[in-house]
Design a protein around this motif. Structure first.
Motif, short mmCIF file in Angstrom:
data_model
loop_
_atom_site.label_atom_id
_atom_site.label_comp_id
_atom_site.label_asym_id
_atom_site.label_seq_id
_atom_site.Cartn_x
_atom_site.Cartn_y
_atom_site.Cartn_z
N GLY A 258 13.23 15.48 34.91
CA GLY A 258 13.70 14.12 34.69
C GLY A 258 14.19 13.44 35.96
N SER A 259 14.57 12.17 35.82
CA SER A 259 15.09 11.39 36.95
C SER A 259 16.25 12.12 37.60
N VAL A 260 16.31 12.10 38.94
CA VAL A 260 17.38 12.77 39.69
C VAL A 260 18.50 11.77 39.94
N TYR A 261 19.71 12.12 39.50
CA TYR A 261 20.89 11.27 39.71
C TYR A 261 21.79 11.82 40.81
N LEU A 262 21.72 13.11 41.07
CA LEU A 262 22.52 13.73 42.12
C LEU A 262 21.69 14.88 42.69
N ASP A 263 21.62 14.97 44.02
CA ASP A 263 20.82 16.00 44.67
C ASP A 263 21.60 16.54 45.85
N THR A 264 21.79 17.86 45.91
CA THR A 264 22.53 18.47 47.01
C THR A 264 21.64 18.74 48.22
N PHE A 265 20.34 18.58 48.07
CA PHE A 265 19.36 18.93 49.10
C PHE A 265 19.52 20.41 49.44
N HIS A 266 19.35 20.83 50.67
CA HIS A 266 19.37 22.25 51.01
C HIS A 266 20.78 22.69 51.37
N GLN A 267 21.36 23.51 50.53
CA GLN A 267 22.70 24.06 50.78
C GLN A 267 22.56 25.51 51.19
N GLY A 268 23.16 25.85 52.33
CA GLY A 268 23.05 27.21 52.84
C GLY A 268 23.85 28.20 52.03
N ILE A 269 23.23 29.29 51.67
CA ILE A 269 23.94 30.42 51.06
C ILE A 269 24.43 31.24 52.24
N GLN A 270 25.71 31.17 52.48
CA GLN A 270 26.28 31.67 53.73
C GLN A 270 26.20 33.17 53.91
N VAL A 271 26.50 33.90 52.86
CA VAL A 271 26.57 35.35 52.97
C VAL A 271 25.80 35.95 51.80
N THR A 272 24.99 36.93 52.07
CA THR A 272 24.22 37.59 51.02
C THR A 272 25.14 38.15 49.95
N SER A 273 24.78 37.90 48.68
CA SER A 273 25.51 38.40 47.50
C SER A 273 26.97 37.97 47.48
N SER A 274 27.25 36.80 48.01
CA SER A 274 28.60 36.25 48.00
C SER A 274 28.51 34.81 47.55
N ASN A 275 29.59 34.26 46.98
CA ASN A 275 29.58 32.90 46.44
C ASN A 275 29.78 31.85 47.53
N THR A 276 29.04 30.76 47.41
CA THR A 276 29.21 29.58 48.26
C THR A 276 29.52 28.41 47.35
N LEU A 277 30.62 27.71 47.61
CA LEU A 277 31.04 26.59 46.76
C LEU A 277 30.23 25.33 47.07
N ILE A 278 29.75 24.69 46.02
CA ILE A 278 29.10 23.39 46.11
C ILE A 278 29.91 22.45 45.23
N TYR A 279 30.44 21.37 45.83
CA TYR A 279 31.22 20.38 45.08
C TYR A 279 30.80 19.02 45.61
N VAL A 280 29.98 18.30 44.85
CA VAL A 280 29.41 17.04 45.31
C VAL A 280 29.50 15.99 44.20
N SER A 281 29.48 14.73 44.61
CA SER A 281 29.42 13.64 43.63
C SER A 281 28.52 12.54 44.17
N ASN A 282 28.07 11.69 43.27
CA ASN A 282 27.21 10.58 43.63
C ASN A 282 27.54 9.42 42.69
N ILE A 283 27.43 8.20 43.20
CA ILE A 283 27.65 7.01 42.39
C ILE A 283 26.29 6.50 41.92
N CYS A 284 26.19 6.26 40.62
CA CYS A 284 24.97 5.74 40.00
C CYS A 284 25.33 4.49 39.21
#
Length: 166
Positions: A83-109
């Motif tokens: 479907g239509s994209v309202y928010l896109d993080t594009f390429h987010q690096g996974i910093q460390v193998t088998s470890s969590n990377t936080l993604i916190y983003v917002s967009n105005i539509c």
């Protein structure tokens, strides 16, 4: 950003409610998803109506994890994974193998179509976007929920050049 109440207008509940941000959709997960490489839905909201002439803040919070230091893309889409994209993080690096990377983003539509737009649902999606053939997942727990939230934040005209809701 607030809806004005001009001289001669009645201060109705709708006008007062439109004067501050309010959540119109929220959906969270509290457990890890399965891993994948292709774009995959990880959360689905209920139906959402985007009122004509209004602006909305879409927020996505998630932990991503992969079994190699690759890149992942997370999106908020209308209805399904195509479907239509309202928010896109594009390429987010996974910093460390088998470890969590936080993604916190917002967009105005904004809905400037002149009519209400109803989405049967909004979905949060994830995918491995570049790197090895390794897979990625969205990690979540009861204390680290992953979610999609949509807030009505005011008049569309206050946010020129915002992402169009279709």
């Amino acid at each position: 950003m607030t809806t004005p109440i001009l001289a001669g207008m009645r201060a109705t509940a709708d006008r007062i409610n439109d004067a501050h941000p309010r959540t119109i959709a929220y959906q969270a997960i509290t457990a890890n998803t399965s891993s994948a490489t292709a774009e995959t839905v990880w959360v689905t909201t209920g139906a959402v109506t985007f009122r004509a002439g209004r602006a909305y803040r879409m927020t996505l919070k998630a932990l991503i994890q992969g079994n190699s230091a690759d890149k992942a893309t997370l999106r908020v889409r209308k209805t399904n994974a195509s479907g239509s994209v309202y928010l896109d993080t594009f390429h987010q690096g996974i910093q460390v193998t088998s470890s969590n990377t936080l993604i916190y983003v917002s967009n105005i539509c904004v809905n400037t179509t002149g009519a209400d737009v109803t989405a049967t649902a909004l979905v949060g999606t994830f995918q491995r976007s570049s790197g090895s053939a390794a897979s990625v997942l969205v990690a979540a727990s009861a204390t680290h929920v992953a979610y999609v939230q949509v807030e009505d934040i005011g008049i569309a005209a206050d946010f020129p050049s915002a992402t169009a809701i279709t």
